[in-house]
Design a protein around this motif. Sequence first.
Motif, PDB file in Angstrom:
ATOM      1  N   TYR A 298       0.828  -1.207   0.000  1.00 16.23           N
ATOM      2  CA  TYR A 298       0.000   0.000   0.000  1.00 16.23           C
ATOM      3  C   TYR A 298       0.865   1.261   0.000  1.00 16.23           C
ATOM      4  O   TYR A 298       0.655   2.173  -0.823  1.00 16.23           O
ATOM      5  CB  TYR A 298      -0.921   0.001   1.222  1.00 16.23           C
ATOM      6  N   PHE A 299       1.833   1.332   0.904  1.00 21.55           N
ATOM      7  CA  PHE A 299       2.639   2.544   1.031  1.00 21.55           C
ATOM      8  C   PHE A 299       3.580   2.732  -0.162  1.00 21.55           C
ATOM      9  O   PHE A 299       3.840   3.865  -0.576  1.00 21.55           O
ATOM     10  CB  PHE A 299       3.436   2.525   2.342  1.00 21.55           C
ATOM     11  N   ASN A 300       4.093   1.641  -0.710  1.00 26.61           N
ATOM     12  CA  ASN A 300       4.912   1.769  -1.922  1.00 26.61           C
ATOM     13  C   ASN A 300       4.108   2.375  -3.065  1.00 26.61           C
ATOM     14  O   ASN A 300       4.594   3.239  -3.807  1.00 26.61           O
ATOM     15  CB  ASN A 300       5.461   0.399  -2.336  1.00 26.61           C
ATOM     16  N   LYS A 301       2.872   1.917  -3.207  1.00 26.04           N
ATOM     17  CA  LYS A 301       2.003   2.441  -4.264  1.00 26.04           C
ATOM     18  C   LYS A 301       1.681   3.917  -4.020  1.00 26.04           C
ATOM     19  O   LYS A 301       1.734   4.742  -4.940  1.00 26.04           O
ATOM     20  CB  LYS A 301       0.712   1.618  -4.323  1.00 26.04           C
ATOM     21  N   ASP A 344      14.939   8.868 -11.633  1.00 28.41           N
ATOM     22  CA  ASP A 344      14.707   7.489 -11.188  1.00 28.41           C
ATOM     23  C   ASP A 344      14.670   7.472  -9.662  1.00 28.41           C
ATOM     24  O   ASP A 344      15.698   7.713  -9.003  1.00 28.41           O
ATOM     25  CB  ASP A 344      15.827   6.586 -11.710  1.00 28.41           C
ATOM     26  N   VAL A 345      13.497   7.191  -9.095  1.00 26.68           N
ATOM     27  CA  VAL A 345      13.331   7.162  -7.640  1.00 26.68           C
ATOM     28  C   VAL A 345      12.717   5.828  -7.236  1.00 26.68           C
ATOM     29  O   VAL A 345      11.620   5.482  -7.675  1.00 26.68           O
ATOM     30  CB  VAL A 345      12.427   8.312  -7.135  1.00 26.68           C
ATOM     31  N   ASP A 346      13.438   5.069  -6.429  1.00 26.98           N
ATOM     32  CA  ASP A 346      12.972   3.767  -5.952  1.00 26.98           C
ATOM     33  C   ASP A 346      12.633   3.887  -4.467  1.00 26.98           C
ATOM     34  O   ASP A 346      13.509   4.175  -3.644  1.00 26.98           O
ATOM     35  CB  ASP A 346      14.059   2.720  -6.167  1.00 26.98           C
ATOM     36  N   VAL A 347      11.362   3.686  -4.135  1.00 26.20           N
ATOM     37  CA  VAL A 347      10.908   3.778  -2.742  1.00 26.20           C
ATOM     38  C   VAL A 347      10.727   2.380  -2.181  1.00 26.20           C
ATOM     39  O   VAL A 347      10.090   1.518  -2.804  1.00 26.20           O
ATOM     40  CB  VAL A 347       9.584   4.555  -2.627  1.00 26.20           C
ATOM     41  N   GLN A 348      11.289   2.148  -1.000  1.00 33.20           N
ATOM     42  CA  GLN A 348      11.222   0.833  -0.362  1.00 33.20           C
ATOM     43  C   GLN A 348      10.744   0.986   1.081  1.00 33.20           C
ATOM     44  O   GLN A 348      11.430   1.595   1.898  1.00 33.20           O
ATOM     45  CB  GLN A 348      12.601   0.158  -0.384  1.00 33.20           C
ATOM     46  N   PHE A 349       9.589   0.442   1.363  1.00 29.21           N
ATOM     47  CA  PHE A 349       9.037   0.476   2.721  1.00 29.21           C
ATOM     48  C   PHE A 349       9.314  -0.843   3.437  1.00 29.21           C
ATOM     49  O   PHE A 349       9.281  -1.919   2.828  1.00 29.21           O
ATOM     50  CB  PHE A 349       7.526   0.721   2.688  1.00 29.21           C
ATOM     51  N   ASP A 350       9.584  -0.717   4.708  1.00 25.63           N
ATOM     52  CA  ASP A 350       9.733  -1.877   5.589  1.00 25.63           C
ATOM     53  C   ASP A 350       8.839  -1.625   6.803  1.00 25.63           C
ATOM     54  O   ASP A 350       9.094  -0.705   7.583  1.00 25.63           O
ATOM     55  CB  ASP A 350      11.194  -2.038   6.016  1.00 25.63           C
ATOM     56  N   VAL A 351       7.787  -2.429   6.946  1.00 27.24           N
ATOM     57  CA  VAL A 351       6.793  -2.209   8.002  1.00 27.24           C
ATOM     58  C   VAL A 351       6.844  -3.362   8.996  1.00 27.24           C
ATOM     59  O   VAL A 351       6.801  -4.535   8.613  1.00 27.24           O
ATOM     60  CB  VAL A 351       5.371  -2.104   7.407  1.00 27.24           C
ATOM     61  N   LYS A 352       6.931  -3.009  10.266  1.00 23.17           N
ATOM     62  CA  LYS A 352       6.903  -3.995  11.344  1.00 23.17           C
ATOM     63  C   LYS A 352       5.768  -3.649  12.311  1.00 23.17           C
ATOM     64  O   LYS A 352       5.720  -2.539  12.838  1.00 23.17           O
ATOM     65  CB  LYS A 352       8.231  -4.018  12.109  1.00 23.17           C
ATOM     66  N   ILE A 353       4.883  -4.612  12.506  1.00 20.21           N
ATOM     67  CA  ILE A 353       3.813  -4.428  13.497  1.00 20.21           C
ATOM     68  C   ILE A 353       4.371  -4.873  14.844  1.00 20.21           C
ATOM     69  O   ILE A 353       4.647  -6.058  15.062  1.00 20.21           O
ATOM     70  CB  ILE A 353       2.566  -5.229  13.122  1.00 20.21           C
ATOM     71  N   ILE A 354       4.528  -3.934  15.742  1.00 17.59           N
ATOM     72  CA  ILE A 354       5.155  -4.193  17.046  1.00 17.59           C
ATOM     73  C   ILE A 354       4.120  -4.649  18.070  1.00 17.59           C
ATOM     74  O   ILE A 354       4.376  -5.538  18.867  1.00 17.59           O
ATOM     75  CB  ILE A 354       5.880  -2.944  17.559  1.00 17.59           C
ATOM     76  N   GLU A 355       2.941  -4.013  18.028  1.00 18.87           N
ATOM     77  CA  GLU A 355       1.918  -4.308  19.021  1.00 18.87           C
ATOM     78  C   GLU A 355       0.550  -4.367  18.371  1.00 18.87           C
ATOM     79  O   GLU A 355       0.301  -3.774  17.340  1.00 18.87           O
ATOM     80  CB  GLU A 355       1.896  -3.234  20.111  1.00 18.87           C
ATOM     81  N   TYR A 356      -0.352  -5.089  19.040  1.00 15.82           N
ATOM     82  CA  TYR A 356      -1.762  -5.080  18.687  1.00 15.82           C
ATOM     83  C   TYR A 356      -2.504  -4.320  19.778  1.00 15.82           C
ATOM     84  O   TYR A 356      -2.328  -4.578  20.968  1.00 15.82           O
ATOM     85  CB  TYR A 356      -2.344  -6.497  18.615  1.00 15.82           C
ATOM     86  N   GLY A 357      -3.370  -3.410  19.360  1.00 12.96           N
ATOM     87  CA  GLY A 357      -4.220  -2.719  20.327  1.00 12.96           C
ATOM     88  C   GLY A 357      -5.529  -3.465  20.475  1.00 12.96           C
ATOM     89  O   GLY A 357      -5.601  -4.696  20.343  1.00 12.96           O
ATOM     90  N   ILE A 358      -6.594  -2.731  20.691  1.00 14.15           N
ATOM     91  CA  ILE A 358      -7.911  -3.323  20.859  1.00 14.15           C
ATOM     92  C   ILE A 358      -8.591  -3.428  19.509  1.00 14.15           C
ATOM     93  O   ILE A 358      -8.757  -2.439  18.804  1.00 14.15           O
ATOM     94  CB  ILE A 358      -8.783  -2.482  21.818  1.00 14.15           C
ATOM     95  N   PHE A 359      -8.986  -4.619  19.131  1.00 16.26           N
ATOM     96  CA  PHE A 359      -9.705  -4.802  17.866  1.00 16.26           C
ATOM     97  C   PHE A 359     -11.188  -4.695  18.119  1.00 16.26           C
ATOM     98  O   PHE A 359     -11.694  -5.099  19.153  1.00 16.26           O
ATOM     99  CB  PHE A 359      -9.408  -6.190  17.307  1.00 16.26           C
ATOM    100  N   SER A 360     -11.912  -4.126  17.130  1.00 18.36           N
ATOM    101  CA  SER A 360     -13.361  -4.044  17.249  1.00 18.36           C
ATOM    102  C   SER A 360     -14.008  -4.672  16.035  1.00 18.36           C
ATOM    103  O   SER A 360     -13.376  -4.825  15.008  1.00 18.36           O
ATOM    104  CB  SER A 360     -13.809  -2.593  17.376  1.00 18.36           C
TER     105      SER A 360
END
Length: 360
Positions: A298-301, A344-360
Motif C-alpha cells: 500500500y505505502f509503496n504504491k 529514477d526514484v525507488d521507494v522501499q518500505f519496511d513495516v513492522k507491526i510491534i503491538e496489537y491494540g484493541i480490535f473491534s
Amino acid sequence: MKKHWSLLIMVSVVFLAGCMADKSVEENAIVQIVGYDVGEEERIRGTVSIPQYGKSEDKQAASELYLTVDADSTKDVEVEIQKQSSKPISIGKLAVTLYSKELAEKGLDDNVDVLSRDPRLSRNMFLGVVDGSAKDLIESGYTQDETTSKHLQGLIENNTLHNFPSTSLHDFLYAYYAQGMDPFLPLLKKRESFVELSGLAFFKKGLLVAEVPDSKIFTFKMLKENFIKGMQDLPFEGGTLMLENIGSNVDYSLTGPLDDPKFTIKVKLKAEVNEMAGVDRKATPKLAKEMEEKFVEYFNKEADELISLFKEKKVDPLGLGNFTKTRKGNFDLTQWQDNYSELDVDVQFDVKIIEYGIFS
C-alpha cells in the motif's frame, strides 16, 4: 566625585525609564490573524481579526472585530486597515496568515518577499491556504472561549504533532529560497461549523501547482521526515485497519552520475494496529505477517503516486535536488530541473507491526 555623579545619572535613567508610558493591549489593535483573497479589479483583499478585550482582570477576549479592505499589495493592506481602526495597528503577535487558493494559484512571490523582510513577524507564525474564501473562514467564528487565530493556530500546531509536516513561516521560507527544494502549506477548508485541514498545497516558488488530500499526507510525511505518532486507516480484506505510527525513519541514498542519478528512499515504519473493523480474523503472527506485506504494498504504491505527481508538476517538496546539491560537485540547478521529470526514484518500505491494540 565624578563617580558619584555617574552613579546618580545611571539611577535617574533607570527610574525615568520605568516611568515611560507603556501602552496596554486595550490601547492597541492587536492583529493575530490575517487572510488574503483576490479583490476587485485584481487588487488584494485583506481581512483581519482583532480581539476585543474586556475590562476585567483576566483580560479574556469576549469578541472579535473584523476589518476588510482592498489594497494594491499586502503591505498596503496594513495601511488601509489602519484607516478603519481607532487604535494603532500592531502585527507583532500575528500568529496565522492565510491565502485563498485562488490567490495562491496566481502566485505569492510578492507576499513572501514582504513576509521575509518584516522584522516584526515571528518565524514561528503559521501559513495556510484556504480552499475557498479566507475572509469567510476568518469571520465565521468557531468557539466561545478562544479567538479565531488561537483556534486555527492550535489546529495547525496540533496536527503537525501527528500526520501533518511542519509548515511554519521558517519552514516555508527555508524551502522557498533553497536550491532544489520547494515549499508546501496546509490546505484549510471551512465546513458548516468547523474548519478542517483537508490536504497539502505544493508550490513552485510562490505559485501553487499541486495539492493532495489529507488521506495521502501520512505517506508524504514518512517520505519527508522522521516522526512518531500519526494514524492512518488502511483497507484490508474488505475491512479497515487503523495503523498508529510508533516510529518511522527515512533514509535517502544517491547513486550514479549527476546527469543520470538514481535515488533510493528507504522508510522503516514500526506500527501498532489498534483497531480492526470488518475483518473477522483473530490476531495471530500469521495475520501480522500478512498485514505487514499488505502495508508495504500500500505505502509503496502511495509513495510512487506522490512522486509521479511531483515529477509531473516539476515540484520538489522532498528536496531531492537539495540533497543532490550537498553530495555532488558542479550541481547545475537548471540541468536538474530539466531532468527532474525523468528522475529514477525507488521507494522501499519496511513495516513492522510491534503491538496489537484493541480490535473491534
